[in-house]
Design an enzyme around this catalytic site. Structure first.
Site, short mmCIF file in Angstrom:
data_model
loop_
_atom_site.label_atom_id
_atom_site.label_comp_id
_atom_site.label_asym_id
_atom_site.label_seq_id
_atom_site.Cartn_x
_atom_site.Cartn_y
_atom_site.Cartn_z
N GLU A 179 -6.81 4.46 8.22
CA GLU A 179 -6.64 5.88 7.90
C GLU A 179 -7.94 6.46 7.32
OE1 GLU A 179 -3.00 5.44 5.68
OE2 GLU A 179 -2.00 4.89 7.55
N ASN B 97 0.86 -1.19 0.00
CA ASN B 97 0.00 0.00 0.00
C ASN B 97 0.90 1.24 0.00
OD1 ASN B 97 -1.87 1.99 0.45
ND2 ASN B 97 -2.43 1.33 2.52
N TRP B 98 0.94 1.92 -1.13
CA TRP B 98 1.83 3.08 -1.27
C TRP B 98 1.26 4.35 -0.65
CZ3 TRP B 98 3.58 2.52 -7.14
CH2 TRP B 98 4.28 1.30 -7.28
N LYS B 99 -0.01 4.30 -0.28
CA LYS B 99 -0.68 5.46 0.35
C LYS B 99 -0.50 6.72 -0.50
CE LYS B 99 -0.22 3.14 4.74
NZ LYS B 99 -0.17 3.20 6.18
N GLU C 283 -5.42 -5.32 10.86
CA GLU C 283 -4.46 -4.23 11.00
C GLU C 283 -4.74 -3.46 12.29
OE1 GLU C 283 -2.40 -3.07 7.21
OE2 GLU C 283 -4.15 -1.82 7.34
N SER D 193 3.34 -2.09 10.27
CA SER D 193 4.79 -1.95 10.51
C SER D 193 5.61 -3.18 10.14
CB SER D 193 5.07 -1.54 11.96
OG SER D 193 4.55 -0.25 12.20
N GLY E 274 2.17 2.22 10.71
CA GLY E 274 3.06 3.35 10.51
C GLY E 274 3.79 3.80 11.77
N GLY F 151 2.78 -1.39 4.28
CA GLY F 151 2.77 0.02 3.96
C GLY F 151 4.16 0.52 3.63
N GLY F 152 4.79 1.18 4.59
CA GLY F 152 6.09 1.82 4.40
C GLY F 152 7.13 0.96 3.69
N HIS G 8 -9.70 0.96 5.45
CA HIS G 8 -8.36 1.12 6.04
C HIS G 8 -8.48 2.06 7.24
CE1 HIS G 8 -4.23 2.40 6.58
NE2 HIS G 8 -3.88 1.31 5.94
P1 PGA Z 1 2.72 0.26 7.61
O1 PGA Z 1 1.25 0.41 6.97
O2 PGA Z 1 3.28 -1.05 7.08
O3 PGA Z 1 3.47 1.44 7.13
O4 PGA Z 1 2.53 0.21 9.08
C1 PGA Z 1 0.40 -0.69 6.88
C2 PGA Z 1 -0.90 -0.28 6.29
O5 PGA Z 1 -1.34 0.84 6.51
O6 PGA Z 1 -1.55 -1.06 5.57
#
Ligand code: PGA
Length: 256
Positions: free
Chosen positions: A98, A11-13, A168, A214, A174, A235-236, A96
């Site tokens: 977020e 997930n590149w957000k 999650e 993470s 994050g 994510g990251g 998600h």
């Molecule tokens: P993260 O994000 O790996 O940066 O914690 C995971 C996600 O939001 O799906």
């Protein structure tokens, strides 16, 4: 018995513009190995979906959307529908954390989005997870059950195989504070027993369940080895070529 195929979603957000996304995709396709036992998905900015859908080698990678509106069309300024994404993406994230926490996305919204995705032949990835406070108050299982029951309320037992669930924990996203494998295993057990309650024993075993929060190349194998974990939502670390390709390799080892 062969292990179930693993699913790795990056997930590149809100990172990488269209040009950067295209360059990264090019490098990723050159660097990654294709394994029949691992499905790899990238989730770029909405803007890049159209150009990347023309560029992508679909034998190597699939595309996912980060978000969409649950109505198919209409006077909804600024939104993109699953109908518009149909044919461009194979998967789409729903709920998600977020989206839930920054944009007030409700359980009802997630339910409508799961339906919209299925109606448009897109696999919804329903993200669920507890906040830190909910975990501290020992409400984790209740939160997971509520988010599952709410999000899947209109899904039939035939359709549930086309839904992916991502566990999650909000506090792990994050932050660098990934959940312990023990906690993840317990949460996945709760998720599968709720699926059994809703759709029966066979579906509880066959539905795809991911962990996210993470994850790094170093920690990926610990989660992939857990019973009931079919893959990862990253994510990251998905923005770092070496990290992401190494996570793909770990998934291949875990699936063997
Ligand atoms: P993260 O994000 O790996 O940066 O914690 C995971 C996600 O939001 O799906």
């Amino acid at each position: 018995m062969a292990a179930q195929k693993k699913l790795i979603i990056g997930n590149w957000k809100m990172n990488l513009n269209v040009q950067e996304a295209s360059t990264y995709l090019h490098k990723l396709e050159a660097a990654m190995k294709v394994h029949r036992d691992v499905t790899v998905v990238i989730t770029p900015t909405m803007l890049a979906l159209q150009p990347l859908s023309l560029q992508i080698n679909r034998h190597k990678l699939k595309l996912a959307a980060q978000n969409f509106h649950w109505r198919d069309f209409g006077a909804i300024t600024g939104e993109v529908s699953a109908t518009q994404l149909r044919g461009l993406v194979t998967y789409a994230l729903v709920g998600h954390s977020e989206r839930r926490h920054m944009f007030g996305e409700s359980t009802k919204d997630t339910r409508e989005k799961v339906q919209a995705a299925l109606r448009n032949h897109i696999t919804p990835v329903l993200c669920i997870g507890e906040t830190k406070a909910e975990r501290t108050n020992e409400e984790t299982n209740d939160v997971l059950r509520d988010q599952l029951v709410g999000g899947l309320a209109n899904v039939t037992s035939e359709e549930v195989d086309q839904v992916v669930i991502a566990y999650e924990p909000v506090w792990a996203i994050g932050t660098g504070n990934n959940a312990s494998p023990h906690d993840v295993e317990a949460a996945i057990l709760t998720i599968r027993s709720q699926i059994r309650h809703l759709f029966g024993r066979d579906k509880a075993a066959s539905v795809t369940v991911l962990y996210g929060g993470s994850i790094t190349a170093d920690s990926a194998a610990d989660y992939l080895a857990l019973r009931g974990v079919d893959g990862l939502l990253v994510g990251g670390a998905s923005l770092k070529l070496h990290e992401f390709t190494s996570i793909i390799e770990k998934a291949h080892s875990a699936a063997e």
